[in-house]
Design a protein around this motif. Structure first.
Motif, PDB file in Angstrom:
ATOM      1  N   UNK A  23      37.815  38.311  42.607  1.00 42.06           N
ATOM      2  CA  UNK A  23      37.047  37.407  43.463  1.00 42.06           C
ATOM      3  C   UNK A  23      36.176  36.484  42.626  1.00 42.06           C
ATOM      4  N   UNK A  24      35.542  37.026  41.592  1.00 40.83           N
ATOM      5  CA  UNK A  24      34.713  36.186  40.729  1.00 40.83           C
ATOM      6  C   UNK A  24      35.541  35.068  40.104  1.00 40.83           C
ATOM      7  N   UNK A  25      36.778  35.377  39.726  1.00 40.14           N
ATOM      8  CA  UNK A  25      37.639  34.356  39.141  1.00 40.14           C
ATOM      9  C   UNK A  25      37.928  33.222  40.122  1.00 40.14           C
ATOM     10  N   UNK A  26      37.863  33.527  41.418  1.00 40.12           N
ATOM     11  CA  UNK A  26      38.087  32.511  42.439  1.00 40.12           C
ATOM     12  C   UNK A  26      36.838  31.680  42.723  1.00 40.12           C
ATOM     13  N   UNK A  27      35.704  32.110  42.172  1.00 42.50           N
ATOM     14  CA  UNK A  27      34.418  31.517  42.543  1.00 42.50           C
ATOM     15  C   UNK A  27      33.776  30.693  41.435  1.00 42.50           C
ATOM     16  N   UNK A  28      34.452  30.526  40.331  1.00 36.67           N
ATOM     17  CA  UNK A  28      33.989  29.613  39.277  1.00 36.67           C
ATOM     18  C   UNK A  28      32.573  29.909  38.802  1.00 36.67           C
ATOM     19  N   UNK A  29      32.419  31.084  38.200  1.00 37.71           N
ATOM     20  CA  UNK A  29      31.182  31.333  37.475  1.00 37.71           C
ATOM     21  C   UNK A  29      30.108  32.110  38.183  1.00 37.71           C
ATOM     22  N   UNK A  30      30.362  32.662  39.377  1.00 30.80           N
ATOM     23  CA  UNK A  30      29.354  33.484  40.042  1.00 30.80           C
ATOM     24  C   UNK A  30      29.181  34.781  39.250  1.00 30.80           C
ATOM     25  N   UNK A  31      27.965  35.152  38.879  1.00 29.34           N
ATOM     26  CA  UNK A  31      27.754  36.373  38.090  1.00 29.34           C
ATOM     27  C   UNK A  31      28.178  37.628  38.859  1.00 29.34           C
ATOM     28  N   UNK A  32      28.593  38.626  38.094  1.00 27.71           N
ATOM     29  CA  UNK A  32      29.034  39.904  38.655  1.00 27.71           C
ATOM     30  C   UNK A  32      28.203  41.021  38.032  1.00 27.71           C
ATOM     31  N   UNK A  33      27.694  41.906  38.891  1.00 26.73           N
ATOM     32  CA  UNK A  33      26.942  43.073  38.450  1.00 26.73           C
ATOM     33  C   UNK A  33      27.599  44.336  38.985  1.00 26.73           C
ATOM     34  N   UNK A  34      27.448  45.428  38.225  1.00 28.79           N
ATOM     35  CA  UNK A  34      27.998  46.724  38.623  1.00 28.79           C
ATOM     36  C   UNK A  34      26.869  47.714  38.861  1.00 28.79           C
ATOM     37  N   UNK A  35      27.056  48.555  39.872  1.00 32.84           N
ATOM     38  CA  UNK A  35      26.101  49.626  40.136  1.00 32.84           C
ATOM     39  C   UNK A  35      26.807  50.976  40.019  1.00 32.84           C
ATOM     40  N   UNK A  36      26.325  51.885  39.176  1.00 31.53           N
ATOM     41  CA  UNK A  36      26.941  53.208  39.041  1.00 31.53           C
ATOM     42  C   UNK A  36      26.689  54.058  40.281  1.00 31.53           C
ATOM     43  N   UNK A  37      27.710  54.779  40.718  1.00 36.06           N
ATOM     44  CA  UNK A  37      27.562  55.791  41.763  1.00 36.06           C
ATOM     45  C   UNK A  37      27.995  57.130  41.178  1.00 36.06           C
ATOM     46  N   UNK A  38      29.296  57.345  41.077  1.00 36.32           N
ATOM     47  CA  UNK A  38      29.782  58.592  40.481  1.00 36.32           C
ATOM     48  C   UNK A  38      29.759  58.554  38.960  1.00 36.32           C
ATOM     49  N   UNK A  39      29.410  57.407  38.397  1.00 35.67           N
ATOM     50  CA  UNK A  39      29.266  57.335  36.943  1.00 35.67           C
ATOM     51  C   UNK A  39      28.244  58.314  36.396  1.00 35.67           C
ATOM     52  N   UNK A  40      27.268  58.691  37.244  1.00 38.84           N
ATOM     53  CA  UNK A  40      26.255  59.648  36.798  1.00 38.84           C
ATOM     54  C   UNK A  40      26.847  61.031  36.558  1.00 38.84           C
TER      55      UNK A  40
END
Length: 245
Positions: free
Chosen positions: A158-175
């Motif tokens: 989706x970000x690739x379709x939006x020309x530069x909108x920043x992307x952030x990740x939030x851990x859930x099960x990563x903990x």
């Protein structure tokens, strides 16, 4: 970098105001399952709503994998229940039902590639355009759950379709990752304070009663969030990891 060191460093990222993280525009939160939005982004959603920042929530899977053997809640009924719980949780966070989209991809089998993945990425991009998004938020690609990793891939598309909108990740099960798991370079990003919205976030998590209580008691394989896991997400901060293009 090992997961234990990475997550420890992520817990020390600078705490920022929401508008320091997303300087302008709206926000799109992508949740692999109904409840991930409340766990990982409840304070973010509540803060954005309180400040009149346009918000959209996109729930990727249908959620029916949480209780696959329940006689009382076959897939259709369970999907309806989990969507209703999500709308109740969204209301706790100030998000109108009209701003919540359910993609209804198969729980436990969310595709990362192929026509359904492309359609899902376009739906996420459409939500971003609808609110003039200044950033997307999605689960961490290292979360040890296939749907979380697939959702991260969809958000990247989706970000690739939006020309530069920043992307952030939030851990859930990563903990819950084994500490020795390699997860890449040191984290960059920010933390957002939970305290101003802790009650709303707790209410939103609690609205997912099928996941937090014995509401569905006839499936021995049924999923239930442990109190310790819930408590983790009601601590001081939500962590948002900056994802490079």
């Amino acid at each position: 970098m090992r997961a234990d060191a990475f997550l420890a460093a992520a817990s020390e990222l600078p705490q920022r105001d929401l508008r320091a993280i997303v300087p302008s525009g709206g926000i799109v939160v992508v949740a692999p399952h109904p409840d991930d939005e409340s766990l990982g982004c409840g304070a973010l959603l509540a803060e954005a709503s309180a400040r009149g920042i346009p918000v959209r929530l996109v729930v990727v899977s249908d959620g029916v994998g949480s209780h696959p053997c329940s006689p009382s809640h076959p897939p259709g009924r369970l999907r309806a229940l989990r969507e209703a719980e999500t709308l109740a949780a969204a209301a706790c966070l100030g998000l109108p039902a009209a701003h919540v989209a359910f993609l209804r991809l198969p729980d436990r089998f969310v595709p990362a590639e192929g026509p359904r993945a492309e359609a899902a990425a376009e739906a996420i991009a459409a939500a971003a355009r609808a609110c003039g998004a200044g950033a997307l938020f999605v689960t961490w690609e290292h979360d040890p759950h296939g749907d979380h990793r697939a959702s991260a891939a969809l958000a990247r598309k989706a970000r690739d379709l939006l020309a530069g909108v920043p992307l952030y990740a939030y851990p859930v099960w990563g903990w819950t990752l084994p500490p020795e798991t390699e997860v890449g370079p040191s984290p960059r990003g920010a933390r957002l304070a939970v305290a101003p919205h802790r009650d709303a976030k707790a209410a939103a998590i609690g609205a997912h009663r099928s996941q937090t209580t014995a509401l569905i008691a006839d499936d021995p394989q049924g999923f239930r969030l442990e109190p310790a896991m819930i408590a983790r997400f009601l601590r001081d901060d939500e962590i948002f990891l900056q994802i490079d293009p």
